[in-house]
Design a protein around this motif. Structure first.
Motif, mmCIF file in Angstrom:
data_model
loop_
_atom_site.group_PDB
_atom_site.id
_atom_site.type_symbol
_atom_site.label_atom_id
_atom_site.label_comp_id
_atom_site.label_asym_id
_atom_site.label_seq_id
_atom_site.Cartn_x
_atom_site.Cartn_y
_atom_site.Cartn_z
ATOM 1 N N THR A 48 0.850 -1.198 0.000
ATOM 2 C CA THR A 48 0.000 0.000 0.000
ATOM 3 C C THR A 48 0.882 1.243 0.000
ATOM 4 O O THR A 48 0.623 2.225 -0.702
ATOM 5 C CB THR A 48 -0.934 0.003 1.241
ATOM 6 O OG1 THR A 48 -1.439 -1.316 1.440
ATOM 7 C CG2 THR A 48 -2.083 0.963 1.066
ATOM 8 N N HIS A 98 -7.540 -0.424 0.908
ATOM 9 C CA HIS A 98 -7.897 -1.434 -0.097
ATOM 10 C C HIS A 98 -9.167 -2.179 0.302
ATOM 11 O O HIS A 98 -9.985 -1.650 1.058
ATOM 12 C CB HIS A 98 -6.705 -2.363 -0.338
ATOM 13 C CG HIS A 98 -6.170 -3.016 0.924
ATOM 14 N ND1 HIS A 98 -6.968 -3.401 1.971
ATOM 15 C CD2 HIS A 98 -4.916 -3.364 1.288
ATOM 16 C CE1 HIS A 98 -6.240 -3.966 2.913
ATOM 17 N NE2 HIS A 98 -4.975 -3.939 2.528
ATOM 18 N N ALA A 166 -6.581 -7.122 6.824
ATOM 19 C CA ALA A 166 -5.573 -6.969 5.774
ATOM 20 C C ALA A 166 -5.899 -7.958 4.657
ATOM 21 O O ALA A 166 -6.487 -9.013 4.906
ATOM 22 C CB ALA A 166 -4.187 -7.260 6.343
ATOM 23 N N VAL A 167 -5.479 -7.644 3.435
ATOM 24 C CA VAL A 167 -5.749 -8.580 2.345
ATOM 25 C C VAL A 167 -4.882 -9.834 2.448
ATOM 26 O O VAL A 167 -5.276 -10.899 1.978
ATOM 27 C CB VAL A 167 -5.605 -7.921 0.953
ATOM 28 C CG1 VAL A 167 -6.814 -7.070 0.633
ATOM 29 C CG2 VAL A 167 -4.325 -7.132 0.817
ATOM 30 N N SER A 168 -3.704 -9.702 3.061
ATOM 31 C CA SER A 168 -2.866 -10.891 3.275
ATOM 32 C C SER A 168 -3.584 -11.851 4.234
ATOM 33 O O SER A 168 -3.504 -13.066 4.087
ATOM 34 C CB SER A 168 -1.504 -10.492 3.847
ATOM 35 O OG SER A 168 -1.653 -9.573 4.902
ATOM 36 N N THR A 191 2.742 -5.970 5.451
ATOM 37 C CA THR A 191 3.455 -7.108 4.871
ATOM 38 C C THR A 191 4.935 -6.799 4.635
ATOM 39 O O THR A 191 5.686 -7.713 4.299
ATOM 40 C CB THR A 191 2.770 -7.620 3.586
ATOM 41 O OG1 THR A 191 2.617 -6.539 2.693
ATOM 42 C CG2 THR A 191 1.452 -8.273 3.895
ATOM 43 N N GLN A 209 0.671 -8.891 -2.092
ATOM 44 C CA GLN A 209 0.474 -8.265 -3.402
ATOM 45 C C GLN A 209 1.768 -8.237 -4.220
ATOM 46 O O GLN A 209 2.869 -8.131 -3.664
ATOM 47 C CB GLN A 209 -0.045 -6.846 -3.199
ATOM 48 C CG GLN A 209 -1.413 -6.817 -2.531
ATOM 49 C CD GLN A 209 -1.771 -5.428 -2.078
ATOM 50 O OE1 GLN A 209 -1.940 -4.528 -2.886
ATOM 51 N NE2 GLN A 209 -1.912 -5.232 -0.783
#
Ligand code: MLT
Length: 330
Positions: A48, A98, A166-168, A191, A209
């Motif tokens: 990000t 995000h 978080a996307v992770s 991350t 990402q």
């Protein structure tokens, strides 16, 4: 009053009297008169942050004022979102966030802000694929071997992520659900520190990402097990998708949007959004983002309404997905 101050007061008064410089226009023309803060919800050096800094440098040229990146980490991005929702709506605080804006309501019983009410929506920015990566010396050489390894090792495998929201974390949760394998999860503030731990061999796996993983994959310092898009991507053409390796329908694409505190003047929203769009068209920015696997959001999403509608749609889409994977949400 000194003679110089008396003269400039007289000129302004004359301009206003003649209608040449209405007060509102004078106030608007002044924006931005100082640096603008762009809040990043995760650590410096992470995906990000990378997008924010690449865009911020280009936007500084367009807006004529520095874009200062402020990394406000913690609680999977919700601390930064709550901070932005409460910030003074003067046009000098923005947030880049995000999918976490859409997933937080399903993940947190108590959230200090309402993603669909407490912000001004500026624009979407870029879409970024994710990659499942492992420490370099993990014995599994591809995703098939990894699945067998995970089944054998289970909870002994450490999966890093950047916190609930978080996307992770989302990608890891969906991966654990899809493979049916429990793992031990290890949260970080972003991350970037998770990647450091992976490169150092302190954790085993990370779903992150391409804006973060591409340089490490290319340098051979981590192992790539697959990308999370339905088809292969240009930035890593040799990388197989997880879908083609048997995880049918597995897809996580990260979209980024820009928000401001509710009540931020429209002039600031419009000009900040226009500066984002100009930055995305800058050839140097476009090349850098493409190398990292990031693609500008589609034209219909590069607007306040485009972002708001997408956020509403994604919030609805994720609710049942997260509920179904709830047992893997720790
Ligand atoms: C980051 O910037 O560190 C990541 O976007 C965190 C995440 O996985 O969501």
């Amino acid at each position: 009053m000194t003679s110089i101050r008396r003269r400039s007061f007289a000129v302004t008064a004359l301009a206003l009297a003649c209608g040449a410089l209405p007060l509102a226009a004078a106030a608007q023309a002044a924006w931005p008169s100082k640096s603008i803060t762009l809040v990043v919800p995760f650590s410096a050096g992470g995906p990000t942050d990378v997008v924010a800094r690449v865009l911020g440098a280009a936007m500084t040229k367009t807006l004529g004022q520095p874009i200062v990146i402020e990394n406000k980490t913690g609680a999977g991005g919700t601390i930064a979102a709550a901070y932005t929702a409460r910030a003074t709506p003067d046009g000098y605080t923005f947030l880049i966030h995000h999918n976490g804006m859409a997933t937080a309501p399903a993940l947190y019983r108590k959230l200090a802000y309402k993603p669909l009410n407490d912000f001004e929506y500026v624009t979407q920015v870029v879409d970024v694929p994710m990659t499942l990566v492992g420490r370099k010396d993990l014995p599994a050489k591809d995703f098939k071997e990894l699945q067998a390894y995970l089944k054998a090792q289970g909870n002994k495998v450490n999966l890093a992520h950047a916190g609930l929201g978080a996307v992770s974390h989302l990608c890891g949760m969906l991966l654990r659900q899809a493979t049916g394998v429990e793992m031990t999860t290890v949260p970080f503030q972003g991350t970037a520190p998770a990647m450091n731990a992976l490169v150092a061999g302190q954790v085993d796996l990370l779903c992150d990402q391409t804006t973060s993983t591409t340089p490490f994959i290319k340098a051979g310092s981590i192992k790539l097990y697959g990308v999370t898009t339905p088809t292969r991507i240009k930035a890593l053409p040799e990388a197989p998708t997880l879908d083609e390796q048997g995880l049918k329908g597995f897809q996580v694409v990260v979209w980024h949007g820009i928000y401001a505190p509710k009540g931020t003047p429209k002039e600031a929203i419009d000009r900040f959004g226009a500066a984002v769009r100009t930055a995305l068209q800058d050839p140097a920015v476009a090349t850098r983002l493409a190398e990292l696997g990031a693609q500008p959001a589609s034209e219909d999403k590069l607007s306040p309404e485009g972002l708001r509608q997408w956020l509403a749609q994604e919030t609805q889409r994720y609710d049942p997905v997260i509920k179904a994977a709830a047992q893997f949400a720790d």
